[in-house]
Structure formats: C-alpha cells, structure tokens
Design a protein around this motif. Structure first.
Motif, PDB file in Angstrom:
ATOM      1  N   THR A   1     -72.182  63.130  57.661  1.00  0.00           N
ATOM      2  CA  THR A   1     -72.146  64.017  58.813  1.00  0.00           C
ATOM      3  C   THR A   1     -72.849  65.317  58.426  1.00  0.00           C
ATOM      4  OG1 THR A   1     -70.031  65.057  58.233  1.00  0.00           O
ATOM      5  CG2 THR A   1     -69.935  63.043  59.572  1.00  0.00           C
ATOM      6  N   SER A   2     -73.306  66.052  59.438  1.00  0.00           N
ATOM      7  CA  SER A   2     -74.025  67.291  59.132  1.00  0.00           C
ATOM      8  C   SER A   2     -73.892  68.291  60.267  1.00  0.00           C
ATOM      9  CB  SER A   2     -75.507  67.011  58.866  1.00  0.00           C
ATOM     10  OG  SER A   2     -76.129  66.445  60.006  1.00  0.00           O
ATOM     11  N   LEU A   3     -74.041  69.561  59.911  1.00  0.00           N
ATOM     12  CA  LEU A   3     -74.135  70.692  60.842  1.00  0.00           C
ATOM     13  C   LEU A   3     -72.853  70.945  61.629  1.00  0.00           C
ATOM     14  CD1 LEU A   3     -77.753  70.094  62.199  1.00  0.00           C
ATOM     15  CD2 LEU A   3     -77.022  71.534  60.288  1.00  0.00           C
ATOM     16  N   ALA A   4     -71.703  70.564  61.064  1.00  0.00           N
ATOM     17  CA  ALA A   4     -70.426  70.877  61.711  1.00  0.00           C
ATOM     18  C   ALA A   4     -70.121  72.361  61.557  1.00  0.00           C
ATOM     19  CB  ALA A   4     -69.305  70.041  61.116  1.00  0.00           C
TER      20      ALA A   4
ATOM     21  N   ASN B   1     -67.804  70.109  66.132  1.00  0.00           N
ATOM     22  CA  ASN B   1     -66.941  69.326  65.245  1.00  0.00           C
ATOM     23  C   ASN B   1     -66.353  68.152  66.012  1.00  0.00           C
ATOM     24  OD1 ASN B   1     -64.476  70.434  66.606  1.00  0.00           O
ATOM     25  ND2 ASN B   1     -65.185  72.329  65.637  1.00  0.00           N
ATOM     26  N   ILE B   2     -65.496  67.411  65.362  1.00  0.00           N
ATOM     27  CA  ILE B   2     -64.805  66.288  66.003  1.00  0.00           C
ATOM     28  C   ILE B   2     -63.456  66.791  66.498  1.00  0.00           C
ATOM     29  CG2 ILE B   2     -63.906  63.946  65.735  1.00  0.00           C
ATOM     30  CD1 ILE B   2     -65.875  63.628  63.361  1.00  0.00           C
ATOM     31  N   ASP B   3     -63.384  67.037  67.775  1.00  0.00           N
ATOM     32  CA  ASP B   3     -62.170  67.556  68.413  1.00  0.00           C
ATOM     33  C   ASP B   3     -61.330  66.361  68.860  1.00  0.00           C
ATOM     34  OD1 ASP B   3     -60.219  68.783  69.873  1.00  0.00           O
ATOM     35  OD2 ASP B   3     -61.564  69.904  71.185  1.00  0.00           O
TER      36      ASP B   3
ATOM     37  N   PRO C   1     -64.340  59.385  48.363  1.00  0.00           N
ATOM     38  CA  PRO C   1     -64.018  60.661  49.019  1.00  0.00           C
ATOM     39  C   PRO C   1     -64.988  60.929  50.173  1.00  0.00           C
ATOM     40  CG  PRO C   1     -64.027  60.902  46.634  1.00  0.00           C
ATOM     41  CD  PRO C   1     -64.590  59.544  46.919  1.00  0.00           C
ATOM     42  N   TYR C   2     -64.458  61.280  51.328  1.00  0.00           N
ATOM     43  CA  TYR C   2     -65.275  61.473  52.525  1.00  0.00           C
ATOM     44  C   TYR C   2     -64.716  62.636  53.327  1.00  0.00           C
ATOM     45  CZ  TYR C   2     -68.241  60.138  56.493  1.00  0.00           C
ATOM     46  OH  TYR C   2     -69.184  60.125  57.485  1.00  0.00           O
ATOM     47  N   THR C   3     -65.607  63.509  53.777  1.00  0.00           N
ATOM     48  CA  THR C   3     -65.195  64.671  54.548  1.00  0.00           C
ATOM     49  C   THR C   3     -65.302  64.377  56.034  1.00  0.00           C
ATOM     50  OG1 THR C   3     -65.949  66.186  52.823  1.00  0.00           O
ATOM     51  CG2 THR C   3     -65.601  67.108  55.012  1.00  0.00           C
ATOM     52  N   LEU C   4     -64.191  64.470  56.739  1.00  0.00           N
ATOM     53  CA  LEU C   4     -64.163  64.343  58.193  1.00  0.00           C
ATOM     54  C   LEU C   4     -64.193  65.753  58.785  1.00  0.00           C
ATOM     55  CD1 LEU C   4     -61.428  61.578  58.568  1.00  0.00           C
ATOM     56  CD2 LEU C   4     -63.898  61.308  58.950  1.00  0.00           C
ATOM     57  N   PRO C   5     -65.229  66.095  59.560  1.00  0.00           N
ATOM     58  CA  PRO C   5     -65.354  67.458  60.108  1.00  0.00           C
ATOM     59  C   PRO C   5     -64.531  67.637  61.373  1.00  0.00           C
ATOM     60  CG  PRO C   5     -67.274  66.170  60.724  1.00  0.00           C
ATOM     61  CD  PRO C   5     -66.418  65.267  59.872  1.00  0.00           C
ATOM     62  N   LEU C   6     -63.217  67.679  61.203  1.00  0.00           N
ATOM     63  CA  LEU C   6     -62.291  67.774  62.332  1.00  0.00           C
ATOM     64  C   LEU C   6     -62.188  69.205  62.832  1.00  0.00           C
ATOM     65  CD1 LEU C   6     -59.430  65.543  60.881  1.00  0.00           C
ATOM     66  CD2 LEU C   6     -61.365  64.822  62.312  1.00  0.00           C
ATOM     67  N   GLY C   7     -61.727  69.354  64.062  1.00  0.00           N
ATOM     68  CA  GLY C   7     -61.542  70.685  64.605  1.00  0.00           C
ATOM     69  C   GLY C   7     -60.675  70.681  65.852  1.00  0.00           C
TER      70      GLY C   7
ATOM     71  N   ALA D   1     -61.781  72.474  60.770  1.00  0.00           N
ATOM     72  CA  ALA D   1     -60.721  72.287  59.771  1.00  0.00           C
ATOM     73  C   ALA D   1     -60.931  70.944  59.092  1.00  0.00           C
ATOM     74  CB  ALA D   1     -59.345  72.361  60.422  1.00  0.00           C
ATOM     75  N   PRO D   2     -61.920  70.844  58.210  1.00  0.00           N
ATOM     76  CA  PRO D   2     -62.253  69.554  57.605  1.00  0.00           C
ATOM     77  C   PRO D   2     -61.147  69.044  56.698  1.00  0.00           C
ATOM     78  CG  PRO D   2     -63.401  71.330  56.484  1.00  0.00           C
ATOM     79  CD  PRO D   2     -62.745  71.944  57.682  1.00  0.00           C
ATOM     80  N   ILE D   3     -61.118  67.743  56.557  1.00  0.00           N
ATOM     81  CA  ILE D   3     -60.196  67.101  55.630  1.00  0.00           C
ATOM     82  C   ILE D   3     -60.989  66.083  54.823  1.00  0.00           C
ATOM     83  CG2 ILE D   3     -59.510  65.380  57.365  1.00  0.00           C
ATOM     84  CD1 ILE D   3     -56.769  65.253  56.025  1.00  0.00           C
ATOM     85  N   ILE D   4     -60.748  66.033  53.511  1.00  0.00           N
ATOM     86  CA  ILE D   4     -61.363  65.015  52.655  1.00  0.00           C
ATOM     87  C   ILE D   4     -60.334  63.922  52.412  1.00  0.00           C
ATOM     88  CG2 ILE D   4     -62.436  64.516  50.434  1.00  0.00           C
ATOM     89  CD1 ILE D   4     -63.257  67.452  50.281  1.00  0.00           C
TER      90      ILE D   4
END
Length: 259
Positions: A82-85, A90-92, A102-108, A113-116
């Motif tokens: 993913t990029s440019l969060a 972001n992913i609302d 390990p993977y970063t989910l760009p949540l918001g 508020a990302p979570i790995i």
C-alpha cells in the motif's frame, strides 16, 4: 458521483459507479492493482480483493467499508503493498491481510492509525480502527493503571503479533507514561496487559511511538486492543476507622479481607 479509477497491470478501467457496484451488486471484486482516486465504498458483505501489486491512495483517495453487521472488507494478499496513506487517505473500515509476514494495514477513522500484523498462518487477519471510547475502560486487570478513552482496534481471525501506534489523543487520559498494549478479555470483561515492547525506544515520547506485542495474540479472547498504561499498585492505606483501603486504579476501596 466521483469517478474511481481501477488500475490493473495491463490496463486502466474507470467505473463511474464503483460505489454502487461494490456495495450491492458484486459480493467479490478482484484486481491485480488498484489506484484509489475517489471514495470507494465496500458495502454489505462485499469484498474487494487485491491479489498482487500496490493499493495506492490518490489525491482524493479514500476507502470506506461497512462497519456493522455484515461488514465490507478490502482484502490484501501476501505480496501486495500500500502507498500514500495519510490522515485523510486511508482504509476507513475493515481490511484483511492474507499472509504470515509483517504487514502494515493503513487503517483510519478521521486519522491514520496503522497497525502491523504478523500472523501465525495465511488464513487471514481482519482489522479496523475506531476513534471512539472502548467498552468498560474502568475494568482493569493486574498492573493496568488506565486505558485509552479515545480509540481502539477490532481484530479477528488468525492469531498474530501486532504493532500499534499512539498519538497525543491516544494517551491524553492515561495516568502514567509507562505504556503497554492492553486487550479486552471477552471472557472476564477486563482490560488485561498484553506483554509488549517499544519499537525504537530512543524515539518514543508520551505523545508519539509504536509498541509491539511480544507474542501472538488470540483474537478469540482479545478481540479489542488499544494502548494503556502500567503502574505499580499503591500501598494500602489505613483509614481513621482502622479500615484497610486499597487503590483499584481509579478509587480507594475497602479491603474485603479486612476484619
């Protein structure tokens, strides 16, 4: 309605009614690469699946999913990126990662508020971020002094190690700056300490930092997670009437063992 551009490896296709398609017409939509240049809404029991490539947020890009009952999900396979969060891109809502790296989910939810997640297997970890008060934040387990009253993450699926971030709003109500991940125990209805370690401790401040769980978390027991603070328990007090009082993290209470 805005045009959402869906970009594959071989061609670019524009769906002017992507919101409607994702929400009600197609339960599963699959792509090899996505460039989100508008608001993509993934509705009731629907899934948008990215098999390979990058999920990028354009200048107006935002992804929203249904959060209640039959949720919508953005599903990201292992090997995607993913990029440019940002706070506005972001992913609302809910996202699922199918992998064990390990993977970063760009949540918001109004903020980024990302979570790995680092799962035990590739069956999938699903997560969403909520910028709201968690339940029962006064029910505290051993060594938990306080729980953030402004945000939490909802996690389901395979057991996984996780990394959470905090910001000024996260920690504003915490009673100490000795932070930890805390999980809401759905069996005991108590917020328990989750053994965790600061990442890059030299850069951690009371209003900014990251923290990783020391081991995999069972989300069947600890579905809701946030940042809390630890504190040494206060020594008991003896009141003027000779009753023993013990601090429970919020109030002095009579010791039930006191005769």
């Amino acid at each position: 309605m805005k045009t959402t551009t869906i970009q594959s490896v071989s061609k670019v296709t524009q769906f002017k009614r992507m919101v409607l398609l994702a929400a009600i017409s197609l339960p599963v939509i699959g792509y090899s690469q996505l460039q989100n240049n508008g608001t993509l809404y993934i509705g009731n029991n629907s899934t948008v699946f990215l098999k390979t490539g990058n999920y990028g947020f354009g200048p107006l890009g935002k992804t929203k999913t249904k959060r209640t009952n039959s949720i919508g999900r953005l599903v990201l396979a292992s090997g995607t990126t993913t990029s440019l969060a940002s706070d506005t891109h972001n992913i609302d809502g809910y996202a699922t990662f199918l992998g064990s790296i390990p993977y970063t989910l760009p949540l918001g939810d109004g903020i980024l508020a990302p979570i790995i997640v680092e799962a035990a297997d590739a069956n999938g970890v699903t997560a969403a971020f909520y910028k709201s008060t968690p339940a029962s934040i006064t029910s505290l387990g051993n060594n938990v002094a306080s729980v953030s009253n402004s945000e939490y993450w909802d996690l389901q699926g395979s057991n996984a190690k996780i990394t959470l971030t905090w910001r000024a709003a996260t920690t504003a109500n915490l009673t100490t700056s000795n932070y930890t991940i805390v999980g809401y125990n759905t069996t005991t209805d108590v917020w328990d300490e989750i053994a965790s370690t600061y990442l890059n401790p030299g850069t951690v401040t009371p209003t900014s930092g990251s923290i990783e769980s020391n081991s995999e978390i069972n989300f069947s027991t600890y579905r809701f997670l946030t940042i809390g603070s630890k504190g040494e328990p206060c020594a008991p007090l003896v009141a003027s009437n000779n009753e023993m009082l013990t601090w429970d993290g919020l109030n002095w209470r009579k010791d039930n063992n006191d005769n």
